[in-house]
Design a protein around this motif. Sequence first.
Motif, PDB file in Angstrom:
ATOM      1  N   VAL A 113       0.853  -1.204   0.000  1.00 48.04           N
ATOM      2  CA  VAL A 113       0.000   0.000   0.000  1.00 48.04           C
ATOM      3  C   VAL A 113       0.885   1.249   0.000  1.00 48.04           C
ATOM      4  O   VAL A 113       0.653   2.200  -0.761  1.00 48.04           O
ATOM      5  CB  VAL A 113      -0.942  -0.004   1.227  1.00 48.04           C
ATOM      6  N   THR A 117       0.910   4.079  -2.927  1.00 48.07           N
ATOM      7  CA  THR A 117       0.525   5.475  -2.686  1.00 48.07           C
ATOM      8  C   THR A 117       1.720   6.416  -2.854  1.00 48.07           C
ATOM      9  O   THR A 117       1.562   7.629  -2.722  1.00 48.07           O
ATOM     10  CB  THR A 117      -0.094   5.650  -1.283  1.00 48.07           C
ATOM     11  N   ARG A 123      -4.469   8.285  -4.729  1.00 48.89           N
ATOM     12  CA  ARG A 123      -4.884   8.919  -3.471  1.00 48.89           C
ATOM     13  C   ARG A 123      -4.968   7.889  -2.358  1.00 48.89           C
ATOM     14  O   ARG A 123      -4.536   8.139  -1.244  1.00 48.89           O
ATOM     15  CB  ARG A 123      -6.248   9.599  -3.670  1.00 48.89           C
ATOM     16  N   ARG A 124      -5.534   6.756  -2.656  1.00 49.11           N
ATOM     17  CA  ARG A 124      -5.681   5.701  -1.651  1.00 49.11           C
ATOM     18  C   ARG A 124      -5.458   4.360  -2.316  1.00 49.11           C
ATOM     19  O   ARG A 124      -5.694   4.217  -3.519  1.00 49.11           O
ATOM     20  CB  ARG A 124      -7.103   5.695  -1.072  1.00 49.11           C
ATOM     21  N   ARG A 126      -5.801  -0.064  -1.452  1.00 46.64           N
ATOM     22  CA  ARG A 126      -6.180  -1.119  -0.503  1.00 46.64           C
ATOM     23  C   ARG A 126      -5.679  -2.430  -1.083  1.00 46.64           C
ATOM     24  O   ARG A 126      -5.854  -2.692  -2.276  1.00 46.64           O
ATOM     25  CB  ARG A 126      -7.695  -1.135  -0.356  1.00 46.64           C
ATOM     26  N   ASP A 143      -7.526   4.262  -5.701  1.00 47.89           N
ATOM     27  CA  ASP A 143      -8.354   5.440  -5.988  1.00 47.89           C
ATOM     28  C   ASP A 143      -7.440   6.480  -6.600  1.00 47.89           C
ATOM     29  O   ASP A 143      -6.487   6.928  -5.950  1.00 47.89           O
ATOM     30  CB  ASP A 143      -8.983   5.978  -4.695  1.00 47.89           C
TER      31      ASP A 143
END
Lengths: 186, 173
Positions: A113, A117, A123-124, A126, A143
């Motif tokens: 992660v 990022t 932005r995000r 998962r 995202d």
Amino acid sequence: MTNAGHRLLWTIVALLLIAVGAAALAASLGALPGADPAAVLLSADLVDRWRMAAPWSTLAAAVAGALFALAGQRLLVREARGPGGTLRGTLSHPGRRPGRTRLAADVLADALVRDLTGNPGVRRARVVLTGPPPHPDLWIRVDLTADAPAAGVREHVRAAVRRFAATTDCQPAHLDVTARIEPSRP
Amino acid sequence: MRSANRVASLLLASALLIGGAMLALQALLLTLDRPTPLDTAGWFDALSGTRWRDPTVQTVAGGALLLGLAILVAQLRRWTPVRLRADERDGWYLHRRCVERRLADAASAVPGVRRARVRVRRRGGQWRPRVRATGDPAARAEIEFAVHQELHRLTAPRPGRIDVRLLPRRRPA
């Protein structure tokens, strides 16, 4: 619980409703052999037998109620927990020399992660790992910002997965990336 | 449908939990000959006084049958996919709603076009964007170009035919 799980649950509920509804309708119209349409729903004979069987009949009802409540509680917990099957625990690799390398799965997911990022367009992110440790399935959701160049981010994700595979010596058996992109207008 | 299923499952789980707990409590108190919280005499009388051929029974049974059929059809028909596959090889998917919103924004940005709505469906391995907008019918080619450009920006595969439906703007009376 997954969408497929819900779909299965409600298909079973629908089939049960159809079976019960059709049976009751057939009994009501006299089409069910052995059922008398003129009989009452709760016959005196049935009530007598229930009373004769007490306290076992009421105890059986209590157990059935407890089982229903347990099923409801399990369903609520699954609903609250979201899709299951996340790989928790440790990945373990035997070394060439005596010894093993152990890595916690959530630490690996967090590392990926952070790597994902690192790109300003993401932005995000998962990451979920499922499946057996040597070749886990890798599920990623990113995202993207509205102005992120999709091709660049795609290449970044591919490189991050390559780095992940090289660092952990875990070549993903299945890779699944879902990208959500913000609308271009506020 | 997915949200409806989720809400329905939550309701079913709550009903099972509350109903099951109450049934267990009631039956346990009956076993111990204690006063029970629910008075079931009314239900008992209703069930003992209703015959199978009564219209109430037929209505309830027919309702259950129809409800079951409706749920079954809703579950078994094909659902609109949440995401669209962008590439066969690297497992890259794009969220369908996001793509539709981006394409709608791109179409709305064409001069003379207002309120564009886009739906994307997959037909035979190809994306089929369908644009509905209010504006000048002459802007069709520009909308197609804008949608193509936006799909290219999103690294989406080349779409099949882009279906553009332009409604002329209503003039004030």
